[in-house]
Design a protein around this motif. Sequence first.
Motif, PDB file in Angstrom:
ATOM      1  N   LYS A 135      95.701  -4.733  63.990  1.00 41.50           N
ATOM      2  CA  LYS A 135      94.817  -5.732  63.399  1.00 41.50           C
ATOM      3  C   LYS A 135      93.406  -5.170  63.247  1.00 41.50           C
ATOM      4  O   LYS A 135      92.790  -4.748  64.224  1.00 41.50           O
ATOM      5  CB  LYS A 135      94.785  -6.996  64.262  1.00 41.50           C
ATOM      6  CG  LYS A 135      93.956  -8.109  63.645  1.00 41.50           C
ATOM      7  CD  LYS A 135      94.013  -9.376  64.494  1.00 41.50           C
ATOM      8  CE  LYS A 135      93.210 -10.499  63.847  1.00 41.50           C
ATOM      9  NZ  LYS A 135      93.232 -11.737  64.671  1.00 41.50           N
ATOM     10  N   GLN A 136      92.914  -5.172  62.019  1.00 42.44           N
ATOM     11  CA  GLN A 136      91.547  -4.718  61.777  1.00 42.44           C
ATOM     12  C   GLN A 136      90.589  -5.880  61.997  1.00 42.44           C
ATOM     13  O   GLN A 136      90.693  -6.920  61.340  1.00 42.44           O
ATOM     14  CB  GLN A 136      91.389  -4.167  60.364  1.00 42.44           C
ATOM     15  CG  GLN A 136      90.042  -3.489  60.156  1.00 42.44           C
ATOM     16  CD  GLN A 136      90.021  -2.592  58.936  1.00 42.44           C
ATOM     17  OE1 GLN A 136      90.839  -2.732  58.044  1.00 42.44           O
ATOM     18  NE2 GLN A 136      89.075  -1.655  58.899  1.00 42.44           N
ATOM     19  N   ILE A 137      89.645  -5.695  62.918  1.00 37.32           N
ATOM     20  CA  ILE A 137      88.720  -6.758  63.297  1.00 37.32           C
ATOM     21  C   ILE A 137      87.486  -6.771  62.411  1.00 37.32           C
ATOM     22  O   ILE A 137      87.029  -7.834  61.971  1.00 37.32           O
ATOM     23  CB  ILE A 137      88.312  -6.623  64.774  1.00 37.32           C
ATOM     24  CG1 ILE A 137      89.555  -6.555  65.669  1.00 37.32           C
ATOM     25  CG2 ILE A 137      87.409  -7.782  65.190  1.00 37.32           C
ATOM     26  CD1 ILE A 137      90.463  -7.762  65.552  1.00 37.32           C
ATOM     27  N   ILE A 138      86.910  -5.604  62.165  1.00 41.77           N
ATOM     28  CA  ILE A 138      85.778  -5.487  61.240  1.00 41.77           C
ATOM     29  C   ILE A 138      86.030  -4.320  60.303  1.00 41.77           C
ATOM     30  O   ILE A 138      86.671  -3.332  60.670  1.00 41.77           O
ATOM     31  CB  ILE A 138      84.433  -5.289  61.985  1.00 41.77           C
ATOM     32  CG1 ILE A 138      84.497  -4.107  62.955  1.00 41.77           C
ATOM     33  CG2 ILE A 138      84.017  -6.560  62.705  1.00 41.77           C
ATOM     34  CD1 ILE A 138      83.166  -3.773  63.610  1.00 41.77           C
ATOM     35  N   ARG A 139      85.516  -4.428  59.081  1.00 45.02           N
ATOM     36  CA  ARG A 139      85.716  -3.361  58.108  1.00 45.02           C
ATOM     37  C   ARG A 139      84.470  -3.191  57.243  1.00 45.02           C
ATOM     38  O   ARG A 139      83.899  -4.164  56.755  1.00 45.02           O
ATOM     39  CB  ARG A 139      86.944  -3.626  57.232  1.00 45.02           C
ATOM     40  CG  ARG A 139      86.898  -4.878  56.399  1.00 45.02           C
ATOM     41  CD  ARG A 139      88.204  -5.149  55.659  1.00 45.02           C
ATOM     42  NE  ARG A 139      89.249  -5.490  56.611  1.00 45.02           N
ATOM     43  CZ  ARG A 139      89.408  -6.720  57.089  1.00 45.02           C
ATOM     44  NH1 ARG A 139      88.590  -7.678  56.732  1.00 45.02           N
ATOM     45  NH2 ARG A 139      90.369  -6.975  57.939  1.00 45.02           N
ATOM     46  N   PRO A 192      81.665 -17.419  61.821  1.00 50.80           N
ATOM     47  CA  PRO A 192      82.465 -18.320  62.662  1.00 50.80           C
ATOM     48  C   PRO A 192      83.134 -17.551  63.797  1.00 50.80           C
ATOM     49  O   PRO A 192      83.146 -16.310  63.811  1.00 50.80           O
ATOM     50  CB  PRO A 192      83.499 -18.894  61.683  1.00 50.80           C
ATOM     51  CG  PRO A 192      83.586 -17.882  60.593  1.00 50.80           C
ATOM     52  CD  PRO A 192      82.229 -17.280  60.469  1.00 50.80           C
ATOM     53  N   ASN A 193      83.691 -18.284  64.755  1.00 49.69           N
ATOM     54  CA  ASN A 193      84.414 -17.638  65.851  1.00 49.69           C
ATOM     55  C   ASN A 193      85.526 -16.753  65.289  1.00 49.69           C
ATOM     56  O   ASN A 193      86.260 -17.157  64.389  1.00 49.69           O
ATOM     57  CB  ASN A 193      85.024 -18.698  66.775  1.00 49.69           C
ATOM     58  CG  ASN A 193      83.972 -19.449  67.557  1.00 49.69           C
ATOM     59  OD1 ASN A 193      82.907 -18.912  67.842  1.00 49.69           O
ATOM     60  ND2 ASN A 193      84.254 -20.697  67.903  1.00 49.69           N
ATOM     61  N   SER A 218      81.040 -10.345  67.863  1.00 48.81           N
ATOM     62  CA  SER A 218      81.030  -9.750  69.207  1.00 48.81           C
ATOM     63  C   SER A 218      81.511  -8.311  69.166  1.00 48.81           C
ATOM     64  O   SER A 218      80.971  -7.442  69.879  1.00 48.81           O
ATOM     65  CB  SER A 218      81.896 -10.576  70.162  1.00 48.81           C
ATOM     66  OG  SER A 218      81.336 -11.853  70.371  1.00 48.81           O
ATOM     67  N   THR A 219      82.510  -8.038  68.342  1.00 59.18           N
ATOM     68  CA  THR A 219      83.003  -6.665  68.204  1.00 59.18           C
ATOM     69  C   THR A 219      81.907  -5.764  67.659  1.00 59.18           C
ATOM     70  O   THR A 219      81.712  -4.632  68.130  1.00 59.18           O
ATOM     71  CB  THR A 219      84.230  -6.620  67.276  1.00 59.18           C
ATOM     72  OG1 THR A 219      85.271  -7.417  67.848  1.00 59.18           O
ATOM     73  CG2 THR A 219      84.731  -5.190  67.094  1.00 59.18           C
ATOM     74  N   THR A 220      81.170  -6.254  66.679  1.00 59.97           N
ATOM     75  CA  THR A 220      80.064  -5.481  66.111  1.00 59.97           C
ATOM     76  C   THR A 220      79.012  -5.190  67.169  1.00 59.97           C
ATOM     77  O   THR A 220      78.552  -4.043  67.315  1.00 59.97           O
ATOM     78  CB  THR A 220      79.422  -6.250  64.935  1.00 59.97           C
ATOM     79  OG1 THR A 220      80.420  -6.487  63.924  1.00 59.97           O
ATOM     80  CG2 THR A 220      78.269  -5.477  64.339  1.00 59.97           C
ATOM     81  N   ILE A 221      78.625  -6.207  67.938  1.00 57.96           N
ATOM     82  CA  ILE A 221      77.613  -6.027  68.980  1.00 57.96           C
ATOM     83  C   ILE A 221      78.094  -5.054  70.055  1.00 57.96           C
ATOM     84  O   ILE A 221      77.346  -4.188  70.506  1.00 57.96           O
ATOM     85  CB  ILE A 221      77.243  -7.386  69.599  1.00 57.96           C
ATOM     86  CG1 ILE A 221      76.454  -8.232  68.589  1.00 57.96           C
ATOM     87  CG2 ILE A 221      76.425  -7.208  70.877  1.00 57.96           C
ATOM     88  CD1 ILE A 221      76.176  -9.645  69.040  1.00 57.96           C
ATOM     89  N   ARG A 222      79.350  -5.178  70.451  1.00 61.77           N
ATOM     90  CA  ARG A 222      79.878  -4.284  71.495  1.00 61.77           C
ATOM     91  C   ARG A 222      79.933  -2.845  71.031  1.00 61.77           C
ATOM     92  O   ARG A 222      79.765  -1.919  71.832  1.00 61.77           O
ATOM     93  CB  ARG A 222      81.257  -4.779  71.929  1.00 61.77           C
ATOM     94  CG  ARG A 222      81.189  -6.044  72.780  1.00 61.77           C
ATOM     95  CD  ARG A 222      82.523  -6.708  72.939  1.00 61.77           C
ATOM     96  NE  ARG A 222      82.398  -7.964  73.680  1.00 61.77           N
ATOM     97  CZ  ARG A 222      83.319  -8.910  73.710  1.00 61.77           C
ATOM     98  NH1 ARG A 222      84.460  -8.753  73.032  1.00 61.77           N
ATOM     99  NH2 ARG A 222      83.124 -10.015  74.406  1.00 61.77           N
ATOM    100  N   ASN A 223      80.159  -2.630  69.756  1.00 61.44           N
ATOM    101  CA  ASN A 223      80.111  -1.270  69.225  1.00 61.44           C
ATOM    102  C   ASN A 223      78.691  -0.730  69.233  1.00 61.44           C
ATOM    103  O   ASN A 223      78.467   0.436  69.557  1.00 61.44           O
ATOM    104  CB  ASN A 223      80.686  -1.239  67.803  1.00 61.44           C
ATOM    105  CG  ASN A 223      82.195  -1.138  67.766  1.00 61.44           C
ATOM    106  OD1 ASN A 223      82.762  -0.053  67.794  1.00 61.44           O
ATOM    107  ND2 ASN A 223      82.865  -2.275  67.726  1.00 61.44           N
ATOM    108  N   ILE A 224      77.727  -1.568  68.882  1.00 60.05           N
ATOM    109  CA  ILE A 224      76.324  -1.148  68.913  1.00 60.05           C
ATOM    110  C   ILE A 224      75.903  -0.788  70.333  1.00 60.05           C
ATOM    111  O   ILE A 224      75.214   0.207  70.563  1.00 60.05           O
ATOM    112  CB  ILE A 224      75.411  -2.267  68.350  1.00 60.05           C
ATOM    113  CG1 ILE A 224      75.681  -2.476  66.863  1.00 60.05           C
ATOM    114  CG2 ILE A 224      73.936  -1.934  68.584  1.00 60.05           C
ATOM    115  CD1 ILE A 224      74.990  -3.710  66.280  1.00 60.05           C
TER     116      ILE A 224
END
Length: 310
Positions: A17-21, A38-39, A44-50
């Motif tokens: 599953k691709q979460i962000i692209r 939205p939820n 959150s995935t973007t922030i955790r990568n940063i």
Amino acid sequence: METMLAVEGLGKSFKDKQIIRNISFEVKKGEIMALLGPNGAGKSTTIRNIMGIMYPDAGSITFHNSKNKEIPRNKIGYLPEERGLYKNVNVMDILLYLAELKDYPKNRAKERALEYLKKFGLEGKDKVAVEELSKGMGQKVQFIASILHEPELLILDEPFSGLDPVSQELFKEEIRSLAEGGTAILLSSHQMNLVEEMADRLFLIHRGTKVIYGTLSEVKREYANFKCTINGVNSRSLLEGLPEVERVEQNGEIAVLYLSRNVQPAVWLKNLPAELDIQELSIDRISLHEIFIDIATDKNLLKEAGEAHA
């Protein structure tokens, strides 16, 4: 303005599953950049990568034009959505410990901690254990911890959640003050009224991809059509028959008329029929909250437009 954080073509998948692209945006010095969605959208995935909590499968994250792969942690402040402080440690000790992790001078940290505790109504709480604080007080302490070391980039994930109106105002004032002092701020929040009040630019993602990116004025101009609110005794058929009206929401004597994209408000108002009952009337663009709801619920009631909606 100088770019403090540049995210280019970010992508992340979990299993199949691709979460962000292809996520790309910048946060500039002294601006408040809102990361919205939205939820489950991928915020959150973007922030955790940063933050380096996880690593992207594709793309790059650059801090202040640095060539290093690792973002310098002592230059970043982070207030996570999931609050977490050592409960059996007193307030001052936890603040000094977290400042030490950022290589910040202890004496300066203590001085700033006392100033912030006083500013946020926590004077005299420096020797109190975290577990003895109310939820709101604990949130203030964690916010102080995120800014104590004078970060150049501050990431705030739902900073207003659970705060009373007075505390919200304190946070807003401090966030604005930090931005005015040159701190680059990445703000993630579901409270659209506060985002609309504070943000210089916004990046809205849905299902892991960009939907809107631009300044608030650009988004409003390119994406948010006008609406007219009329207080009066009018039939729905009369309102729906007015020119340039795309849809009507009516509740008793209050009616909201959503107007077509290219309407000229001054001209439109002059052409309203004489039989229309108008006790009160206001006209403005739809709110960021309405834009968010439209996108999050896939209503497609609004018109796509230009670079602001992609």
